[in-house]
Design an enzyme around this catalytic site. Structure first.
Site, mmCIF file in Angstrom:
data_model
loop_
_atom_site.group_PDB
_atom_site.id
_atom_site.type_symbol
_atom_site.label_atom_id
_atom_site.label_comp_id
_atom_site.label_asym_id
_atom_site.label_seq_id
_atom_site.Cartn_x
_atom_site.Cartn_y
_atom_site.Cartn_z
ATOM 1 C CB SER A 169 -0.921 0.017 1.540
ATOM 2 O OG SER A 169 -0.319 0.636 2.509
ATOM 3 C CB VAL A 208 0.738 5.457 3.639
ATOM 4 C CG1 VAL A 208 1.352 5.203 5.282
ATOM 5 C CG2 VAL A 208 0.276 6.604 3.379
ATOM 6 C CB CYS A 209 2.508 -0.044 3.978
ATOM 7 S SG CYS A 209 1.153 -0.357 4.715
ATOM 8 C CB THR A 210 5.338 1.635 -0.515
ATOM 9 O OG1 THR A 210 4.530 0.216 -0.770
ATOM 10 C CG2 THR A 210 6.752 2.097 -1.477
ATOM 11 C CG MET A 219 7.658 -1.082 5.550
ATOM 12 S SD MET A 219 8.727 -1.574 7.023
ATOM 13 C CE MET A 219 7.553 -0.496 7.741
#
Length: 167
Positions: A55, A57-59, A62
């Protein structure tokens, strides 16, 4: 050390408090190898819970950890990314973004329960239990020294605050 950031959730209702012993876990990484928190070296560990591999924001989150990893390694810090996605989905995510730290699968959702970071719905997926976006810093005695939990999956953590909490 406590977090100066206000959590989105009311910490009075949270199971895990700063100063508590971090709950141990045993989770599979992208190569289906087990990682236990209790087996981490005598150093600080950042547990970065995130809702969904791939997703936006997760990308971003991380990749921020990936790009800062070299300086964190010099400070003897480990990073463990944790999601409820399968080890297979996490592997594609980690390889695609060249993540250079373990991405762990809490596919049975036991660890998000232990850390009290269960998001009961993910977008339009009702009753799909994902991880809330959350950061825990565990010191070398396996105590929680920093905690940030968001009920808003679009909100990234304050990276500068995390860096200050580590030093």
């Amino acid at each position: 050390m406590s977090s100066s950031l206000k959590n989105d959730n009311n910490d009075n209702y949270s199971k895990i408090k700063i100063g508590d012993t971090a709950p141990d876990f045993e989770l599979l990484d992208t190569n289906q190898e087990f990682h236990k928190l209790s087996n981490t070296k005598d150093n600080q560990t950042i547990l970065a819970f995130f809702p969904a591999a791939g997703s936006p924001v997760c990308t971003t989150e991380m990749c921020n950890f990936r790009d800062n990893l070299n300086s964190l390694k010099e400070m003897n810090i480990e990073i463990l990314g944790i999601s409820v996605d399968s080890p297979f989905a996490n592997k594609v995510f980690a390889e695609h973004h060249h993540l250079n730290f373990p991405i762990l699968s809490d596919y049975n959702r036991e660890t998000i329960e232990k850390y009290d970071v269960v998001m009961p719905n993910l977008g339009k997926l009702k009753d799909y239990k994902a991880a809330k976006r959350a950061i825990f810093i565990v010191d070398n005695d396996k105590k929680i020294k920093y905690k940030w939990v968001s009920d808003n999956p679009r909100l990234e953590p304050n990276y500068e605050e995390i860096r200050k909490a580590i030093s």
